[in-house]
Scaffold this motif. Structure first.
Motif, mmCIF file in Angstrom:
data_model
loop_
_atom_site.group_PDB
_atom_site.id
_atom_site.type_symbol
_atom_site.label_atom_id
_atom_site.label_comp_id
_atom_site.label_asym_id
_atom_site.label_seq_id
_atom_site.Cartn_x
_atom_site.Cartn_y
_atom_site.Cartn_z
ATOM 1 N N ALA A 54 0.820 -1.212 0.000
ATOM 2 C CA ALA A 54 0.000 0.000 0.000
ATOM 3 C C ALA A 54 0.851 1.257 0.000
ATOM 4 N N ARG A 55 2.090 1.142 0.441
ATOM 5 C CA ARG A 55 2.982 2.308 0.462
ATOM 6 C C ARG A 55 3.745 2.469 -0.840
ATOM 7 N N GLU A 56 3.682 1.441 -1.713
ATOM 8 C CA GLU A 56 4.395 1.500 -2.990
ATOM 9 C C GLU A 56 3.410 1.178 -4.117
ATOM 10 N N GLN A 57 3.491 -0.013 -4.705
ATOM 11 C CA GLN A 57 2.532 -0.418 -5.730
ATOM 12 C C GLN A 57 1.399 -1.182 -5.060
ATOM 13 N N ALA A 58 0.205 -0.584 -5.054
ATOM 14 C CA ALA A 58 -0.925 -1.174 -4.342
ATOM 15 C C ALA A 58 -1.941 -1.815 -5.272
ATOM 16 N N SER A 59 -1.834 -1.586 -6.594
ATOM 17 C CA SER A 59 -2.856 -2.126 -7.490
ATOM 18 C C SER A 59 -2.331 -2.171 -8.919
ATOM 19 N N LEU A 60 -3.147 -2.764 -9.799
ATOM 20 C CA LEU A 60 -2.889 -2.791 -11.237
ATOM 21 C C LEU A 60 -4.122 -2.258 -11.957
ATOM 22 N N PRO A 61 -3.948 -1.658 -13.115
ATOM 23 C CA PRO A 61 -5.118 -1.278 -13.911
ATOM 24 C C PRO A 61 -5.771 -2.516 -14.508
ATOM 25 N N THR A 62 -7.021 -2.385 -14.909
ATOM 26 C CA THR A 62 -7.691 -3.476 -15.622
ATOM 27 C C THR A 62 -6.936 -3.750 -16.913
ATOM 28 N N HIS A 63 -6.670 -5.024 -17.174
ATOM 29 C CA HIS A 63 -5.842 -5.364 -18.333
ATOM 30 C C HIS A 63 -6.161 -6.781 -18.785
ATOM 31 N N GLN A 64 -5.622 -7.158 -19.931
ATOM 32 C CA GLN A 64 -5.744 -8.511 -20.456
ATOM 33 C C GLN A 64 -4.362 -9.108 -20.627
ATOM 34 N N ASP A 65 -4.187 -10.320 -20.100
ATOM 35 C CA ASP A 65 -2.914 -11.018 -20.286
ATOM 36 C C ASP A 65 -2.788 -11.485 -21.734
ATOM 37 N N GLU A 66 -1.548 -11.655 -22.189
ATOM 38 C CA GLU A 66 -1.300 -12.026 -23.580
ATOM 39 C C GLU A 66 -1.199 -13.540 -23.777
ATOM 40 N N ASN A 67 -1.361 -14.295 -22.717
ATOM 41 C CA ASN A 67 -1.247 -15.745 -22.807
ATOM 42 C C ASN A 67 -2.624 -16.377 -22.935
ATOM 43 N N THR A 68 -2.656 -17.699 -23.025
ATOM 44 C CA THR A 68 -3.921 -18.403 -23.211
ATOM 45 C C THR A 68 -4.647 -18.658 -21.900
ATOM 46 N N PHE A 69 -3.927 -19.063 -20.860
ATOM 47 C CA PHE A 69 -4.511 -19.311 -19.544
ATOM 48 C C PHE A 69 -3.670 -18.619 -18.481
ATOM 49 N N SER A 70 -4.319 -18.214 -17.396
ATOM 50 C CA SER A 70 -3.605 -17.615 -16.262
ATOM 51 C C SER A 70 -4.122 -18.217 -14.972
ATOM 52 N N PHE A 71 -3.278 -18.308 -13.967
ATOM 53 C CA PHE A 71 -3.794 -18.551 -12.626
ATOM 54 C C PHE A 71 -2.899 -17.900 -11.584
ATOM 55 N N THR A 72 -3.516 -17.568 -10.460
ATOM 56 C CA THR A 72 -2.864 -16.866 -9.371
ATOM 57 C C THR A 72 -2.975 -17.701 -8.107
ATOM 58 N N ILE A 73 -1.906 -17.805 -7.358
ATOM 59 C CA ILE A 73 -1.897 -18.563 -6.113
ATOM 60 C C ILE A 73 -1.449 -17.651 -4.977
ATOM 61 N N ALA A 74 -2.284 -17.545 -3.956
ATOM 62 C CA ALA A 74 -1.900 -16.782 -2.766
ATOM 63 C C ALA A 74 -0.825 -17.540 -2.017
ATOM 64 N N LEU A 75 0.192 -16.829 -1.572
ATOM 65 C CA LEU A 75 1.297 -17.479 -0.886
ATOM 66 C C LEU A 75 1.226 -17.350 0.628
ATOM 67 N N ASN A 76 0.324 -16.530 1.141
ATOM 68 C CA ASN A 76 0.248 -16.327 2.587
ATOM 69 C C ASN A 76 -1.145 -16.588 3.124
ATOM 70 N N ASP A 77 -1.203 -16.866 4.409
ATOM 71 C CA ASP A 77 -2.476 -17.046 5.081
ATOM 72 C C ASP A 77 -3.238 -15.726 5.108
ATOM 73 N N ARG A 78 -4.573 -15.809 5.007
ATOM 74 C CA ARG A 78 -5.384 -14.597 4.990
ATOM 75 C C ARG A 78 -5.238 -13.780 6.269
ATOM 76 N N SER A 79 -4.809 -14.402 7.345
ATOM 77 C CA SER A 79 -4.646 -13.676 8.604
ATOM 78 C C SER A 79 -3.461 -12.720 8.578
ATOM 79 N N GLU A 80 -2.613 -12.831 7.576
ATOM 80 C CA GLU A 80 -1.387 -12.031 7.528
ATOM 81 C C GLU A 80 -1.542 -10.721 6.774
ATOM 82 N N TYR A 81 -2.702 -10.438 6.250
ATOM 83 C CA TYR A 81 -2.889 -9.197 5.493
ATOM 84 C C TYR A 81 -4.370 -8.892 5.386
#
Length: 366
Positions: A318-345
């Motif tokens: 939040a003090r640096e890069q807090a978000s991304l604009p709406t965009h489209q990836d250039e690949n065919t499929f994407s997936f995102t994996i959270a690396l931390n427990d929800r209690s940590e943020y």
């Protein structure tokens, strides 16, 4: 003491650690990520492309180092890659591409390259012909082979990077039999599906170069185009270990901030973190590739047809890069994996435009 690490998750994901969101960018294409926490947020983002079924890639089983508990399968003999630019001795002749004129043009460039291997123009022409024939995996091999012979040629290097991204860094040692993935990684009951508007599905765009979504339209309507997992796909201990390794690498080399054009992220490529490379290849072959294939069986015949275009750990703050604009990836499929427990943020999330749960009644007309 330093602030606790935290990872951004999809707004659609449940509270379980390391949930994943898998999206057909051809179907939905837009995403927006935000982070409201005062502390840094980290997530693993993978951009995938689809290989022709005749060009399987390898799932490398290697021993990882450091934390977490990953069960490794016995290493099987790799099958050597075949095709244009493949290493080793010549294999059986390649089949035609289905067009007599293209077949003749491709053969002519191959014959010419046998006599003049350091002719950059011939490498570029051969790769371009293969792109025209929708043979993207073979075209990438041609561009990479040409770039290796002519490392100073910027056009060949750029062509290889544009077509294949960072794919040569991951699971490219050949095809090897894989153990069955855990059931929760591929079972329909482990995922919620979401529909996208038909206009988004059926309108060709930059991500559709090797997928005909119309052919799988019924599957998209019944299963969905975007998915969220209900259970963790990765061991939380592994996720914490990955964060430690990435942060240690960033302390040495810094974070990258200019690798992407549409939506630049503060990130670290997985290929730039030697400590997690073997672990990542094993995760791809043992559960992540099978997970993606199980969500889109009408488009992906087998997990071995997938390869990674780009894989990176993103850092939001939040003090640096807090978000991304709406965009489209250039690949065919994407997936995102959270690396931390929800209690940590707090905060964070990914939003897709024009999306609704599978089976929802259509909205009333305007």
């Amino acid at each position: 003491p330093p602030p606790r690490r935290a990872a951004a998750t999809s707004a659609a994901a449940s509270d379980a650690t390391s949930d994943a969101v898998s999206a057909a960018t051809a179907a939905v294409g837009t995403a927006h990520a935000t982070a409201k926490s005062l502390f840094p947020l980290l997530l693993l983002l993978l951009l995938l492309l689809l290989l022709p079924a005749a060009s399987p890639l390898a799932a490398k089983a290697s021993k990882r180092k450091g934390g977490g508990k990953v069960k490794l399968k016995p290493k099987a003999p790799a099958v050597a890659a075949r095709g244009f630019g493949a290493p080793g001795t010549a294999g059986p002749p390649l089949p035609g591409v289905g067009d007599a004129a293209l077949d003749a043009a491709i053969q002519q460039r191959c014959d010419a390259l046998k006599k003049s291997k350091k002719n950059a123009k011939l490498w570029l022409e051969l790769g371009s012909l293969l792109v025209k024939a929708d043979e993207y995996a073979e075209a990438e091999r041609v561009f990479r082979a040409g770039a290796a012979l002519l490392p100073g040629d910027e056009m060949l290097s750029a062509a290889a990077l544009t077509l294949g991204g960072d794919s040569s860094a991951y699971c490219r040692s050949g095809a090897a039999p894989a153990n069955a993935p855990p059931q929760h990684a591929t079972d329909d009951s482990s995922f919620d599906g979401f529909e996208a508007h038909p206009d988004e599905i059926l309108t060709p765009d930059q991500a559709d170069r090797n997928i005909l979504w119309r052919a799988g339209g019924s599957g998209l309507a019944e299963r969905g185009a975007v998915f969220k997992s209900r259970v963790p796909l990765l061991d939380p201990a592994d996720c914490a270990w990955v964060i430690d390794q990435v942060e240690a690498q960033a302390a040495k080399t810094g974070w990258t901030r200019d690798r992407h054009v549409q939506a630049p992220t503060t990130d670290m490529p997985v290929s730039a973190v030697p400590a997690i490379r073997d672990w990542f290849d094993d995760a791809l072959s043992s559960r992540l590739f099978p997970m993606v294939q199980s969500r889109f069986p009408f488009a992906i015949n087998d997990p071995s047809e997938l390869r990674v275009l780009d894989a990176f750990v993103v850092r939001y703050d939040a003090r640096e890069q807090a978000s991304l604009p709406t965009h489209q990836d250039e690949n065919t499929f994407s997936f995102t994996i959270a690396l931390n427990d929800r209690s940590e943020y707090e905060g964070g999330g990914t939003a897709f435009e024009r999306l609704r749960p599978v089976g929802s009644p259509p909205p009333p007309p305007l």
